[in-house]
Design a protein around this motif. Structure first.
Motif, PDB file in Angstrom:
ATOM      1  N   GLU A 144      -1.437  13.911  -3.570  1.00  0.00           N
ATOM      2  CA  GLU A 144      -2.558  14.464  -4.331  1.00  0.00           C
ATOM      3  C   GLU A 144      -3.609  15.067  -3.400  1.00  0.00           C
ATOM      4  O   GLU A 144      -4.134  16.154  -3.648  1.00  0.00           O
ATOM      5  CB  GLU A 144      -3.179  13.379  -5.212  1.00  0.00           C
ATOM      6  N   PHE A 145      -3.904  14.366  -2.330  1.00  0.00           N
ATOM      7  CA  PHE A 145      -4.898  14.822  -1.355  1.00  0.00           C
ATOM      8  C   PHE A 145      -4.467  16.159  -0.751  1.00  0.00           C
ATOM      9  O   PHE A 145      -5.272  17.083  -0.628  1.00  0.00           O
ATOM     10  CB  PHE A 145      -5.062  13.749  -0.271  1.00  0.00           C
ATOM     11  N   SER A 146      -3.196  16.274  -0.416  1.00  0.00           N
ATOM     12  CA  SER A 146      -2.673  17.523   0.164  1.00  0.00           C
ATOM     13  C   SER A 146      -2.833  18.703  -0.785  1.00  0.00           C
ATOM     14  O   SER A 146      -3.011  19.837  -0.357  1.00  0.00           O
ATOM     15  CB  SER A 146      -1.193  17.367   0.524  1.00  0.00           C
ATOM     16  N   ALA A 147      -2.770  18.436  -2.089  1.00  0.00           N
ATOM     17  CA  ALA A 147      -2.875  19.497  -3.084  1.00  0.00           C
ATOM     18  C   ALA A 147      -4.321  19.933  -3.309  1.00  0.00           C
ATOM     19  O   ALA A 147      -4.563  20.941  -3.977  1.00  0.00           O
ATOM     20  CB  ALA A 147      -2.269  19.030  -4.407  1.00  0.00           C
ATOM     21  N   TRP A 174       0.794  -1.223   0.000  1.00  0.00           N
ATOM     22  CA  TRP A 174       0.000   0.000   0.000  1.00  0.00           C
ATOM     23  C   TRP A 174       0.831   1.280   0.000  1.00  0.00           C
ATOM     24  O   TRP A 174       0.298   2.370  -0.206  1.00  0.00           O
ATOM     25  CB  TRP A 174      -0.930   0.019   1.214  1.00  0.00           C
ATOM     26  N   ARG A 175       2.121   1.199   0.230  1.00  0.00           N
ATOM     27  CA  ARG A 175       2.928   2.416   0.418  1.00  0.00           C
ATOM     28  C   ARG A 175       2.942   3.336  -0.801  1.00  0.00           C
ATOM     29  O   ARG A 175       2.797   4.543  -0.664  1.00  0.00           O
ATOM     30  CB  ARG A 175       4.344   2.057   0.824  1.00  0.00           C
ATOM     31  N   ALA A 176       3.129   2.796  -1.991  1.00  0.00           N
ATOM     32  CA  ALA A 176       3.178   3.644  -3.192  1.00  0.00           C
ATOM     33  C   ALA A 176       1.836   4.327  -3.406  1.00  0.00           C
ATOM     34  O   ALA A 176       1.769   5.532  -3.685  1.00  0.00           O
ATOM     35  CB  ALA A 176       3.559   2.824  -4.417  1.00  0.00           C
ATOM     36  N   PHE A 177       0.752   3.582  -3.268  1.00  0.00           N
ATOM     37  CA  PHE A 177      -0.583   4.159  -3.441  1.00  0.00           C
ATOM     38  C   PHE A 177      -0.853   5.230  -2.396  1.00  0.00           C
ATOM     39  O   PHE A 177      -1.289   6.336  -2.734  1.00  0.00           O
ATOM     40  CB  PHE A 177      -1.658   3.061  -3.349  1.00  0.00           C
ATOM     41  N   LEU A 178      -0.611   4.914  -1.123  1.00  0.00           N
ATOM     42  CA  LEU A 178      -0.904   5.875  -0.056  1.00  0.00           C
ATOM     43  C   LEU A 178      -0.014   7.106  -0.137  1.00  0.00           C
ATOM     44  O   LEU A 178      -0.459   8.213   0.160  1.00  0.00           O
ATOM     45  CB  LEU A 178      -0.791   5.207   1.312  1.00  0.00           C
ATOM     46  N   GLY A 208       3.107   9.776   4.984  1.00  0.00           N
ATOM     47  CA  GLY A 208       4.308  10.598   4.925  1.00  0.00           C
ATOM     48  C   GLY A 208       4.328  11.667   6.002  1.00  0.00           C
ATOM     49  O   GLY A 208       3.289  12.090   6.510  1.00  0.00           O
ATOM     50  N   GLU A 209       5.521  12.070   6.325  1.00  0.00           N
ATOM     51  CA  GLU A 209       5.704  13.071   7.371  1.00  0.00           C
ATOM     52  C   GLU A 209       5.048  14.402   7.006  1.00  0.00           C
ATOM     53  O   GLU A 209       4.562  15.124   7.865  1.00  0.00           O
ATOM     54  CB  GLU A 209       7.197  13.255   7.647  1.00  0.00           C
ATOM     55  N   GLN A 210       5.015  14.721   5.713  1.00  0.00           N
ATOM     56  CA  GLN A 210       4.415  15.981   5.268  1.00  0.00           C
ATOM     57  C   GLN A 210       2.912  16.026   5.538  1.00  0.00           C
ATOM     58  O   GLN A 210       2.314  17.091   5.531  1.00  0.00           O
ATOM     59  CB  GLN A 210       4.700  16.233   3.785  1.00  0.00           C
ATOM     60  N   ALA A 211       2.295  14.878   5.789  1.00  0.00           N
ATOM     61  CA  ALA A 211       0.840  14.813   6.020  1.00  0.00           C
ATOM     62  C   ALA A 211       0.475  14.843   7.497  1.00  0.00           C
ATOM     63  O   ALA A 211      -0.706  14.738   7.839  1.00  0.00           O
ATOM     64  CB  ALA A 211       0.277  13.552   5.378  1.00  0.00           C
TER      65      ALA A 211
END
Length: 130
Positions: free
Chosen positions: A30-33, A20-24, A105-108
């Motif tokens: 994309e979600f953050s944008a 799931w890592r690549a998808f998530l 990811g840490e950015q999220a």
């Protein structure tokens, strides 16, 4: 890197399935944008409410039985564990070893923990706690 840090890093890596890592990661970017942090947090909170509704929380007569019931669910999901600590005027919910940071990811981290907030909100409200 100390042995403790290495162990923690290794354990964190095990919490999110490789498939799931690549998808998530792509989803998170994309979600953050797509919106501001408040909107993203609100959406993740709603997801947490829905997610929690799919699990039957057993027990709750005492803080320890409630904690054990929550941990049974988290253990079955491989989502870490929770510690509930009652303070004089609050309840501290400490969720350990969540896969959220690795998954999104840490950015999220500004918006992704709202998922857990939604889960715990639903569980406490289902017990009659505001």
């Amino acid at each position: 890197m100390s042995n403790v840090s290495g162990n923690i890093n290794y354990y964190e890596e095990q919490q999110c399935s490789t498939q799931w890592r690549a998808f998530l990661g792509a989803f998170s970017t994309e979600f953050s944008a797509q919106g501001d942090v408040q909107d993203l947090r609100a959406f993740m909170f709603k997801l947490g409410l829905r997610m929690a509704a799919s699990f039957k929380l057993e027990g709750g007569a005492t803080m320890r039985t409630l904690e054990a019931s929550m941990n049974k669910i988290w253990c079955d999901l491989n989502w870490g564990w929770v510690q509930l600590n009652e303070e004089a005027d609050s309840l501290i919910i400490e969720h350990n070893a969540s896969p959220i940071k690795l998954a999104f990811g840490e950015q999220a981290l500004e918006w992704s923990p709202a998922l857990l907030e939604g889960v715990y909100t639903h569980w406490f409200e289902s017990l009659g706690v505001d």
